[in-house]
Design a protein around this motif. Structure first.
Motif, PDB file in Angstrom:
ATOM      1  N   ALA A 179      39.180  41.358  40.823  1.00 22.09           N
ATOM      2  CA  ALA A 179      38.237  40.296  41.201  1.00 22.09           C
ATOM      3  C   ALA A 179      38.066  39.299  40.064  1.00 22.09           C
ATOM      4  O   ALA A 179      38.102  38.080  40.281  1.00 22.09           O
ATOM      5  CB  ALA A 179      36.890  40.900  41.597  1.00 22.09           C
ATOM      6  N   ILE A 209      35.689  42.155  45.586  1.00 21.93           N
ATOM      7  CA  ILE A 209      34.277  42.528  45.427  1.00 21.93           C
ATOM      8  C   ILE A 209      33.889  43.539  46.500  1.00 21.93           C
ATOM      9  O   ILE A 209      33.231  44.543  46.213  1.00 21.93           O
ATOM     10  CB  ILE A 209      33.364  41.281  45.435  1.00 21.93           C
ATOM     11  CG1 ILE A 209      33.547  40.496  44.135  1.00 21.93           C
ATOM     12  CG2 ILE A 209      31.901  41.677  45.620  1.00 21.93           C
ATOM     13  CD1 ILE A 209      32.848  39.151  44.103  1.00 21.93           C
ATOM     14  N   ALA A 213      37.492  45.730  40.465  1.00 23.44           N
ATOM     15  CA  ALA A 213      36.640  44.820  39.685  1.00 23.44           C
ATOM     16  C   ALA A 213      37.493  43.967  38.753  1.00 23.44           C
ATOM     17  O   ALA A 213      37.267  42.754  38.625  1.00 23.44           O
ATOM     18  CB  ALA A 213      35.608  45.617  38.891  1.00 23.44           C
TER      19      ALA A 213
END
Length: 129
Positions: free
Chosen positions: A103, A76, A100
């Motif tokens: 994550a 993040i 992203a």
């Protein structure tokens, strides 16, 4: 089986990135890069250690939920750092697409846990079931 495949994929990715920072970029080069984006240089060294050790632990199925949860936080932060470069990771400076995705993958693994296949017997998976 899904958690095993996801664990292997994330473990390999983190090992590859950690070893690249160690062997190609070098620890001092990594520290300099971290300083150039506003972090203390020692964070580069910590990142190398986390990515190599965390990747190995994921491959082995040890502390899967903990490592995955820490990975979510790391990815993040990296997504925010790369957000000014646009979406695509092939953009100059790298976009936020790849971190992203990492994550979300790590978050999924944190929810799934180690799974049935690991180097430790199931009774040792206190925090990873």
């Amino acid at each position: 089986m899904a958690s095993l495949l996801l664990r292997i994929a994330l473990g390999i990715m983190f090992l590859a990135h950690g070893l690249t920072k160690l062997l190609v970029l070098t620890p001092s080069g990594t520290a300099q890069y971290f300083e150039s984006i506003g972090f203390p240089g020692f964070v580069g060294y910590l990142t190398i250690a986390f990515e190599i050790a965390g990747g190995a632990l994921l491959l082995l199925g040890i502390l899967t939920r903990i490592i995955s949860s820490l990975t979510v936080i790391q990815m993040i932060v990296i997504s925010f750092i790369h957000s000014t470069n646009g979406w695509s990771f092939s953009n100059t400076g790298g976009g936020w697409e790849y971190p992203a995705f990492m994550a979300l993958s790590a978050f999924s693994l944190a929810l799934l846990g180690t799974g049935k296949i690991s180097v430790l017997p199931q009774r040792f998976h206190l925090l990873t079931k």
